[in-house]
Design a protein around this motif. Sequence first.
Motif, mmCIF file in Angstrom:
data_model
loop_
_atom_site.group_PDB
_atom_site.id
_atom_site.type_symbol
_atom_site.label_atom_id
_atom_site.label_comp_id
_atom_site.label_asym_id
_atom_site.label_seq_id
_atom_site.Cartn_x
_atom_site.Cartn_y
_atom_site.Cartn_z
ATOM 1 N N THR A 323 49.062 35.166 28.899
ATOM 2 C CA THR A 323 48.568 34.656 30.183
ATOM 3 C C THR A 323 47.081 34.961 30.308
ATOM 4 O OG1 THR A 323 50.676 34.839 31.366
ATOM 5 C CG2 THR A 323 48.680 34.909 32.690
ATOM 6 N N PRO A 324 46.216 33.954 30.302
ATOM 7 C CA PRO A 324 44.779 34.224 30.404
ATOM 8 C C PRO A 324 44.349 34.532 31.832
ATOM 9 C CG PRO A 324 45.154 31.875 30.225
ATOM 10 C CD PRO A 324 46.504 32.527 30.083
ATOM 11 N N PHE A 325 43.362 35.389 31.943
ATOM 12 C CA PHE A 325 42.687 35.674 33.208
ATOM 13 C C PHE A 325 41.288 35.068 33.114
ATOM 14 C CE2 PHE A 325 46.173 38.472 33.397
ATOM 15 C CZ PHE A 325 46.306 38.989 34.682
ATOM 16 N N TYR A 326 40.986 34.151 33.996
ATOM 17 C CA TYR A 326 39.664 33.512 34.024
ATOM 18 C C TYR A 326 38.829 34.163 35.131
ATOM 19 C CZ TYR A 326 41.953 29.883 31.233
ATOM 20 O OH TYR A 326 42.644 29.207 30.256
ATOM 21 N N LEU A 327 37.697 34.713 34.747
ATOM 22 C CA LEU A 327 36.811 35.388 35.685
ATOM 23 C C LEU A 327 35.511 34.596 35.801
ATOM 24 C CD1 LEU A 327 38.838 37.585 34.762
ATOM 25 C CD2 LEU A 327 36.968 39.237 34.817
ATOM 26 N N ARG A 328 34.991 34.469 37.014
ATOM 27 C CA ARG A 328 33.680 33.840 37.193
ATOM 28 C C ARG A 328 32.992 34.423 38.421
ATOM 29 N NH1 ARG A 328 34.836 27.800 39.893
ATOM 30 N NH2 ARG A 328 36.616 28.489 41.147
ATOM 31 N N THR A 329 31.695 34.544 38.315
ATOM 32 C CA THR A 329 30.878 35.016 39.435
ATOM 33 C C THR A 329 29.469 34.486 39.248
ATOM 34 O OG1 THR A 329 30.101 36.961 40.658
ATOM 35 C CG2 THR A 329 30.248 37.190 38.272
ATOM 36 N N GLY A 330 28.804 34.231 40.341
ATOM 37 C CA GLY A 330 27.445 33.719 40.232
ATOM 38 C C GLY A 330 26.736 33.674 41.563
ATOM 39 N N LYS A 331 25.436 33.490 41.493
ATOM 40 C CA LYS A 331 24.583 33.378 42.672
ATOM 41 C C LYS A 331 24.096 31.938 42.830
ATOM 42 C CE LYS A 331 23.080 38.190 42.724
ATOM 43 N NZ LYS A 331 23.766 38.467 44.004
ATOM 44 N N ARG A 332 23.673 31.625 44.071
ATOM 45 C CA ARG A 332 23.214 30.284 44.424
ATOM 46 C C ARG A 332 24.291 29.225 44.152
ATOM 47 N NH1 ARG A 332 19.362 31.294 47.532
ATOM 48 N NH2 ARG A 332 17.275 31.836 46.803
ATOM 49 N N LEU A 333 25.529 29.573 44.472
ATOM 50 C CA LEU A 333 26.618 28.614 44.308
ATOM 51 C C LEU A 333 26.885 27.894 45.630
ATOM 52 C CD1 LEU A 333 28.982 30.659 41.985
ATOM 53 C CD2 LEU A 333 27.304 28.916 41.361
ATOM 54 N N ARG A 334 27.859 27.019 45.636
ATOM 55 C CA ARG A 334 28.086 26.114 46.762
ATOM 56 C C ARG A 334 28.449 26.844 48.048
ATOM 57 N NH1 ARG A 334 31.632 22.399 44.546
ATOM 58 N NH2 ARG A 334 29.804 21.205 43.899
ATOM 59 N N SER A 335 29.227 27.901 47.940
ATOM 60 C CA SER A 335 29.640 28.633 49.132
ATOM 61 C C SER A 335 29.912 30.090 48.776
ATOM 62 C CB SER A 335 30.889 28.001 49.763
ATOM 63 O OG SER A 335 31.978 28.050 48.860
ATOM 64 N N ARG A 336 30.014 30.888 49.789
ATOM 65 C CA ARG A 336 30.307 32.316 49.612
ATOM 66 C C ARG A 336 31.813 32.509 49.711
ATOM 67 N NH1 ARG A 336 30.917 36.377 53.580
ATOM 68 N NH2 ARG A 336 30.592 38.505 52.789
ATOM 69 N N VAL A 337 32.424 32.825 48.609
ATOM 70 C CA VAL A 337 33.873 32.973 48.600
ATOM 71 C C VAL A 337 34.278 33.970 47.525
ATOM 72 C CG1 VAL A 337 34.142 31.012 47.033
ATOM 73 C CG2 VAL A 337 36.076 31.741 48.418
ATOM 74 N N HIS A 472 38.777 23.732 30.816
ATOM 75 C CA HIS A 472 39.376 22.431 30.493
ATOM 76 C C HIS A 472 39.943 22.409 29.085
ATOM 77 C CE1 HIS A 472 37.010 20.074 33.798
ATOM 78 N NE2 HIS A 472 37.984 20.802 34.273
ATOM 79 N N MET A 473 39.365 23.189 28.165
ATOM 80 C CA MET A 473 39.882 23.235 26.797
ATOM 81 C C MET A 473 41.320 23.732 26.765
ATOM 82 S SD MET A 473 36.723 24.472 24.345
ATOM 83 C CE MET A 473 36.525 26.051 25.175
ATOM 84 N N ASP A 474 41.732 24.459 27.801
ATOM 85 C CA ASP A 474 43.105 24.952 27.898
ATOM 86 C C ASP A 474 43.966 24.061 28.793
ATOM 87 O OD1 ASP A 474 42.351 27.090 26.313
ATOM 88 O OD2 ASP A 474 41.927 28.400 28.012
ATOM 89 N N ASN A 475 43.449 22.857 29.109
ATOM 90 C CA ASN A 475 44.158 21.925 29.998
ATOM 91 C C ASN A 475 44.410 22.528 31.374
ATOM 92 O OD1 ASN A 475 44.411 19.771 28.083
ATOM 93 N ND2 ASN A 475 46.077 20.921 27.091
ATOM 94 N N ARG A 476 43.434 23.289 31.836
ATOM 95 C CA ARG A 476 43.473 23.855 33.183
ATOM 96 C C ARG A 476 42.166 23.507 33.879
ATOM 97 N NH1 ARG A 476 45.382 28.421 29.888
ATOM 98 N NH2 ARG A 476 47.645 28.662 30.181
ATOM 99 N N SER A 477 42.080 23.815 35.157
ATOM 100 C CA SER A 477 40.843 23.534 35.889
ATOM 101 C C SER A 477 40.579 24.648 36.896
ATOM 102 C CB SER A 477 40.928 22.186 36.613
ATOM 103 O OG SER A 477 42.007 22.165 37.534
ATOM 104 N N TRP A 478 39.294 24.877 37.149
ATOM 105 C CA TRP A 478 38.907 25.860 38.160
ATOM 106 C C TRP A 478 39.305 25.359 39.550
ATOM 107 C CZ3 TRP A 478 37.535 30.481 36.591
ATOM 108 C CH2 TRP A 478 36.794 30.654 35.414
ATOM 109 N N ARG A 479 39.608 26.297 40.419
ATOM 110 C CA ARG A 479 39.736 25.954 41.826
ATOM 111 C C ARG A 479 38.356 25.600 42.377
ATOM 112 N NH1 ARG A 479 43.300 26.832 45.417
ATOM 113 N NH2 ARG A 479 41.913 28.002 46.806
ATOM 114 N N GLU A 480 38.329 24.638 43.268
ATOM 115 C CA GLU A 480 37.064 24.190 43.813
ATOM 116 C C GLU A 480 36.435 25.280 44.679
ATOM 117 O OE1 GLU A 480 35.225 20.477 46.473
ATOM 118 O OE2 GLU A 480 37.362 20.533 45.923
ATOM 119 N N ILE A 481 35.139 25.490 44.504
ATOM 120 C CA ILE A 481 34.390 26.411 45.373
ATOM 121 C C ILE A 481 33.905 25.615 46.573
ATOM 122 C CG2 ILE A 481 32.347 27.877 45.575
ATOM 123 C CD1 ILE A 481 32.544 28.451 42.615
ATOM 124 N N ARG A 482 34.452 25.919 47.746
ATOM 125 C CA ARG A 482 34.070 25.150 48.938
ATOM 126 C C ARG A 482 34.127 26.021 50.184
ATOM 127 N NH1 ARG A 482 39.411 21.183 49.288
ATOM 128 N NH2 ARG A 482 40.998 22.827 49.360
#
Length: 482
Positions: A323-337, A472-482
């Motif tokens: 079971t993969p764990f996908y981690l992401r974090t960044g600045k100046r993105l679409r919303s604060r979540v 996407h290479m794993d046939n999955r997609s990120w949840r939308e940042i909104r």
Amino acid sequence: MVARVIPVDPFDLVIFGATGDLARRKILPALCRRFGEGQMPEGARIIGAARSEMSRDDFIEMVSQAFDEFLGAQAPDAAQRAAFFERLDYVAIDAMGDDGWTTLAGQMREDVVRAFYFSVAPSLFGPLAANLGKFRMITPQTRIVVEKPFGNDLQTARALNHTLAEFFDETQIYRIDHYLGKETVQNLMAVRFANIFFEPLWNARFVDHVQITVAETVGVGGRGPYYDKSGAMRDMVQNHLMQLLCLMAMEPPYKFDPDAVRDEKLKVIHALDPVAPADVVRGQYAAGPETASFADEVENANTATESYIALKVGISNWRWKGTPFYLRTGKRLRSRVSEIAVAFRDPPHSIFGEDAPWKANLLVIRLQPDEGMTLKVMIKEPGPGGMRLKNVALDMSFAEALGDDLHIPDAYERLIMDVIRGNQTLFMRGDEVEAAWAWTDPIIAAWQGSADKPAMYDPGSSGPDEALKLIHMDNRSWREIR
């Protein structure tokens, strides 16, 4: 709903770096709120300590201005300020020399908890610890609080641990990560270990993947020089996101005890697979119509430091292998979540036919800004005409469920009171910090040996396109940042 407030024992709390941004923005306001809630006993005292020469009255005026600046409409009224300010004192002190230490030592009481908050650069941790020992301020009831960054890599983290261990026992050292003080983060343990229906599903057999997202709309701002040396990997992944991953993946501890909890988190870190270069995406925000680029904000046109990072992480143990764990974090993105999404696997067989508009069950734990949880399930769409399926959300907002008048404490409120109580459950242990750096260092070293630079992304976006390809290479997609 009214939160229950349990007063702590009398204490002397010394804040080194009391005139700095963290003390003014977070520590002192948190203490004032705990005072206003009745959690501080009559014998509590707070002593500011910094290089600046100022009187007690000048320090109090600075604190009052900080309340107005950072608390706005939630700033305490005149009566609460006056009562809180009676607890305050100030000592001008030289962290690297002897000036002020005798005065500070003379203010310490023998029969109360002594807490020393190191709200200073890590380079001062050692000198402060040495002077506390030199001027005989360390007692069995002494505790120190150290802020991140706790080291810059494994070598420096070990050196800091060794330095502090010369003067303090591990039970006296509180390595603070404010993410662990967030109410919703603590609720991860309650959701997992106080509800039996999750436990049978909390493994690789039923969980397809987990996404952990911490997105910010702000840039690096005044932290440019620091951030250019740190980057998102050191600043966020090695500590904040690592802690969230551990709380999601850890085994149930035998009891809710500081070392029992941290033992299980440490096992997760040791079980993390090495991350291949292909499973890491680094990004850097470009200039926008009204915002500067990352390179401009850090004042380094050739910077190769990341303001965004996405990783695919595997855990090699019986519970999570596969079971993969996908981690992401960044600045100046679409919303604060900040959120954690647990995506469950599809049922092995659909009785409704292959064309049914099926969507997998999804548990989303929202850490900010709207703290709460959402469980997405499939139901029959109301109405005649056959069995039509629809994906709906069972949504719980903490504010709605527990009452709009419930004050959710700031992370620092909880954590500072835990220091006074002597509860280390929500603080990192020395071996835990070192294990996290041991996993992180090879990833950073691979970048330093490469000519590749972070991918550029537009401010206000979800990050670089390369991060989309990663999942996407794993046939999955990120949840939308909104």
